[in-house]
Write an enzyme that holds these catalytic residues in place. Structure first.
Site, PDB file in Angstrom:
ATOM      1  N   HIS B 120       0.846  -1.194   0.000  1.00  0.00           N
ATOM      2  CA  HIS B 120       0.000   0.000   0.000  1.00  0.00           C
ATOM      3  C   HIS B 120       0.885   1.250   0.000  1.00  0.00           C
ATOM      4  CE1 HIS B 120      -2.979   2.750   2.292  1.00  0.00           C
ATOM      5  NE2 HIS B 120      -3.175   2.852   0.996  1.00  0.00           N
ATOM      6  N   CYS B 139      -0.462   0.196   9.672  1.00  0.00           N
ATOM      7  CA  CYS B 139      -0.684   1.566   9.187  1.00  0.00           C
ATOM      8  C   CYS B 139      -2.115   1.759   8.694  1.00  0.00           C
ATOM      9  CB  CYS B 139       0.288   1.908   8.053  1.00  0.00           C
ATOM     10  SG  CYS B 139       1.964   2.168   8.640  1.00  0.00           S
ATOM     11  N   HIS B 140      -2.529   0.905   7.743  1.00  0.00           N
ATOM     12  CA  HIS B 140      -3.861   1.091   7.175  1.00  0.00           C
ATOM     13  C   HIS B 140      -4.648  -0.207   7.137  1.00  0.00           C
ATOM     14  CE1 HIS B 140      -1.177   4.235   5.547  1.00  0.00           C
ATOM     15  NE2 HIS B 140      -2.150   4.985   5.986  1.00  0.00           N
ATOM     16  N   GLY B 141      -4.217  -1.179   7.922  1.00  0.00           N
ATOM     17  CA  GLY B 141      -5.018  -2.370   8.124  1.00  0.00           C
ATOM     18  C   GLY B 141      -5.021  -3.393   7.001  1.00  0.00           C
ATOM     19  N   PRO B 154      -6.396  -1.959   1.952  1.00  0.00           N
ATOM     20  CA  PRO B 154      -6.137  -1.121   0.774  1.00  0.00           C
ATOM     21  C   PRO B 154      -4.956  -1.573  -0.090  1.00  0.00           C
ATOM     22  CG  PRO B 154      -5.350  -0.044   2.769  1.00  0.00           C
ATOM     23  CD  PRO B 154      -6.021  -1.309   3.213  1.00  0.00           C
TER      24      PRO B 154
END
Lengths: 688, 175
Positions: B120, B139-141, B154
């Site tokens: 990502h 960070c963003h799963g 993501p």
């Protein structure tokens, strides 16, 4: 920059911008339509050349800063890794270091031109003073830049120059401590010099904008020294001045490229290829050539404070020139006496420069004192009196008249004089530097890597490596060389596999591992050549108190006197092989027993080449000591020559690439200069 | 100069164009070293040479992180369960379809070697976390499975497999 522009672009998009920010009009009125006197000679192209050099220095400098580390332990090696490892790093570094010299050559010509043609006189006083300020800033920038490579001359130059401020009464010592950020020149000093060295060029660029602004308000002076009166007296800047400046600039680039590609270390000091050592002062501390006249003035005054005042006074006095010289006639062309005194002054400056490179003793000190007096007398006595008593010749009515008069051209002879003078100063420096290596002159050998098409002899490099490995490396380190370098292009021509085999024969200490222990592993291509001793103290202890110096840069760090006028020829013949000549002669220079009248100190050996003759290194190599596989006779002279070749390569690993690119650049520049010359002739054909 | 013939005009134009062209070529060539110097220098390239990693100390179900060219490389000794999970998923249903077999070396199926940089935005996923027995990027799963393939979140692509080879059964060479 001379008032609102009447320029109107035709393109609607540009019109839209122009109504909001009249920048195109500004450029147009300053560099296109700007009226420039039609009688300017080539001395006037140095303004453009200086702008170009400032640009070159800023661009190469910003790039070098991307790779440089301002720390006392790492600065020296980081500069070397730029030269060795960064793509085109050697080019950028040599462009920058020689660029400083070119910048000063151009600025001195620019200043003397202003002096000769009275360019400082009403209404150009501010223009002139701004120029003096730029010159002062350049000197400060150049000085701090010279400190950054952190070689011996960097360190001791910094020490000597900062100590100048200690001459100030009462607060001197506090000021020096403030400059250093410590009790001696050290890491804080290096860091702040780096910061300021990055800042000052942009300050210079700012003052240059003011300088150009003032120039465009007052208008350019010209060789006749009369102001333009009608349109016939001027031509538009573009294309007339731009093409002429362009031609001058490319000619200057050829000169610059000669230094960069063929004699990059001609103006540098071999001592600066030795890392800074706060415990050992080089025998003769000589500043870069462009400071030498002022250095001579400093040393000629027997009082410390007096010397410093005179040195700075020699520059500050320039700012008062517009009021010291009151003569109504600007150009020395029409001032028979001023013209003669001007040339005497030029000679004085050159001789002062030459004396600045000589040791401060005997006749040199006396000569420096006389010439220092003459220097100041020119400004403070001669010019004020001349402006009262001199009867100038009639000046032409207008510039157009001057052009028709076809004034004689002396440019070529003047350039020859300047080149000779520059050579004299450079030679003076080399003289002084060579004094400390006061042994007899080694014979000049024939090297395959000399000259514009020079290439290393691969066989010699491989044999030299063998000698180094079997003999030299038992005592001397080679810190800047990596195993991978053996396979580099332009080197001894090992294959990557051969280089790896050399590396894996060596045990390298690595770690710590997961258990926290250090361990040994076989060397890799990315490893440095191993040092024979773990630290300097160990090297000292094992070698009778004298640590064997690192050999990486040895071939560029040794020097000897070539004498006048040989050093001037050296510039043209691209002689750069002092180091290898010296090493070769040194290895063959052992004499045992020593001459009867020579008293050899304990633990030293007699060498006829070594300065002072008493060398701590025992005779390292004799006939048949190293086995040559290629049938080359196993004689000392071959060993010496091969290992000197190898050391030249370790000192300058991109020598072949440099000379190859140099040829391409030279051919290109000469072609471009030729084209520009004919274009310039065509453009100017209807202006003459 | 009003009587300039057209032939002379052409010659002059040619000269101007030639000069301009040569100057432009020179300027362009001069830019090359200024750009080229930004690329990794010789010491960086040499330091990026292949490295050898000993697998013997890594027990089943454990992983180590080594650095190669400044990038973290996860070397995971997968359990039988992890391998089975990775191989039972229908490949076509994955966001970035790839079979587990294509991401490991044949005969060394339990060894997963991936560059531990989330596809990502470059954070480092944590091993043995997330719902797929693989990696979880905090960070963003983004979630990766036990084959390093993206399963959720993501991240658009699987964790890349670096170039490597088995020198022996217990030693690999990365690079």
């Amino acid at each position: 920059m001379s008032g609102p522009s009447t320029y109107q672009p035709t393109n609607p998009a540009l019109q839209w911008i122009e109504r909001r920010l009249p920048i195109i009009g500004l450029i147009h009125s300053s560099f296109v339509a700007y009226p420039t006197p039609r009688n300017l000679n080539y001395w006037w192209t140095f303004g453009g050349i200086l702008s170009f050099m400032l640009g070159v220095q800023i661009i190469t400098g910003v790039i070098l800063a991307m790779h440089y580390t301002p720390h006392v332990d790492m600065a020296f090696n980081s500069v070397e890794s730029i030269v060795r490892d960064v793509n085109f790093g050697w080019l950028l570094r040599y462009l920058h270091s020689n660029g400083a010299s070119m910048f000063f050559i151009a600025v001195y010509i620019h200043m003397f031109r202003g002096l000769y043609y009275g360019s400082y006189k009403e209404p150009r006083e501010i223009l002139w003073i701004l120029g003096v300020i730029i010159y002062l800033l350049m000197m400060a920038t150049g000085f701090m830049g010279y400190v950054l490579p952190w070689g011996q001359m960097s360190f001791w130059g910094a020490t000597v120059i900062t100590n100048l401020f200690s001459a100030i009464p009462y607060v001197g010592d506090s000021i020096v401590t403030l400059l250093w950020g410590g009790y001696s020149v050290g890491n804080p000093t290096l860091n702040r010099f780096f910061s300021l060295h990055y800042l000052l060029p942009f300050v210079i660029a700012g003052v240059v904008v003011l300088h150009v602004w003032a120039l465009h308000v007052a208008g350019q002076n010209n060789p006749a020294g009369v102001e333009p009166k009608t349109e016939k007296d001027t031509v538009p800047f573009t294309p007339y001045a731009t093409i002429k400046d362009g031609f001058g600039m490319v000619c200057f680039m050829i000169f610059y490229a000669w230094f960069v590609f063929y004699v990059p270390n001609y103006l540098g000091d071999p001592d600066n290829y030795i890392m800074a050592n706060p415990g050992v002062t080089p025998a003769h501390i000589v500043p870069e050539w462009y400071y030498l006249p002022f250095y001579a003035i400093l040393r000629s005054i027997p009082s410390k404070l007096g010397g410093v005042i005179c040195m700075f006074g020699a520059i500050v006095v320039l700012a008062f020139l517009p009021w010291l010289d009151n003569a109504k006639t600007r150009s020395s062309r029409y001032r028979p006496l001023a013209k003669q005194f001007f040339w005497m002054f030029v000679v004085t400056c050159i001789l002062l420069g030459w004396l600045g490179g000589k040791p401060a003793e005997g006749i040199y000190t006396i000569a420096s004192r006389v010439l220092t007096f003459v220097y100041f007398a020119y400004f403070l006595i001669v010019l004020p009196i001349l402006s009262r008593i001199e009867k100038p010749r009639a000046v032409p009515n207008s510039i157009a008249d001057d052009v028709l008069a076809k004034y004689g051209k002396k440019v070529v002879s003047a350039i020859a004089v300047l080149v000779l003078a520059g050579g004299l100063i450079a030679g003076g420096v080399q003289d002084a530097r060579a004094q400390e290596h006061g042994g007899p002159t080694p014979p000049s050998l024939k090297w395959s890597f000399a000259g514009p098409f020079g290439k290393f002899d691969r066989g010699a490099l491989q044999r030299g490596y063998k000698v180094y490995k079997e003999v030299c490396s038992t005592c001397h380190s080679m810190n800047l060389l990596y195993f991978r370098n053996l396979a580099d292009e332009g080197g001894p021509g090992f294959t990557a596999a051969q280089a790896l085999a050399v590396a894996s024969d060596v045990k390298v200490k690595d770690g710590p591992n997961d258990a926290g222990d250090m361990f040994e592993r076989p060397g890799r291509l990315a490893d440095r050549f191993p040092a024979p001793f773990p630290n300097e103290q160990a090297a000292r202890a094992a070698n009778g108190g004298a640590a064997p110096p690192d050999l990486s840069l040895m071939a560029k760090a040794r020097n000897y006197d070539r004498g006048f006028p040989q050093f001037i020829f050296d510039f043209f013949t691209q002689f750069q092989e002092k180091g290898p000549n010296y090493i070769d002669a040194l290895l063959q220079g052992y004499v045992d027993p020593p001459p009867a009248d020579f008293k050899l100190p304990e633990g030293a050996y007699y060498n006829k080449i070594y300065p002072g003759h008493a060398i701590k290194m025992p005779k390292p190599i004799s006939d048949d000591q190293v086995t040559y596989d290629d049938g080359t006779p196993q004689k000392l002279e071959n060993y010496a020559k091969d290992v000197s070749t190898f050391l030249m390569w370790t000192a300058e690993p991109h020598l072949e690439a440099r000379k190859r690119l140099g040829l391409q650049v030279m051919v290109f520049l000469i072609l471009l200069a030729g084209l520009l010359y004919f274009t310039k002739k065509k453009v100017w054909a209807n202006a003459h | 100069m009003t009587t300039t013939s057209s032939a002379e005009h052409t010659r002059r134009d040619f000269l101007f164009v030639a000069t301009g062209a040569v100057a432009a070529v020179g300027a362009a060539a001069a830019v090359w070293p200024l750009i080229s110097q930004m690329n990794p220098d010789a010491s960086t390239i040499a330091a990026g040479a292949p490295i050898e990693v000993d697998l013997a100390p890594i027990a089943e179900g454990q992983d180590i992180k080594v650095f190669w060219r400044g990038k973290p490389i996860y070397i995971m000794n997968r359990t039988k369960k992890q391998v089975d999970e990775a191989r039972s998923v229908p490949t076509a249903s994955l966001p970035d379809p790839a079979s587990d077999q294509s991401r490991v070396k044949e005969g060394h199926d339990q060894w997963l070697v991936v560059i531990g940089i989330c596809t990502h935005l470059g954070c480092i996923p944590i091993a043995h976390e997330g719902e797929y027995d693989g990696f979880f990027c905090p960070c963003h799963g983004s979630q990766y499975d036990s084959s390093g393939r993206v399963r959720r979140g993501p991240a658009p692509l699987n964790l890349p497999v670096p170039p490597y080879a088995f020198v022996s059964d217990s030693k690999i060479k990365i690079g």
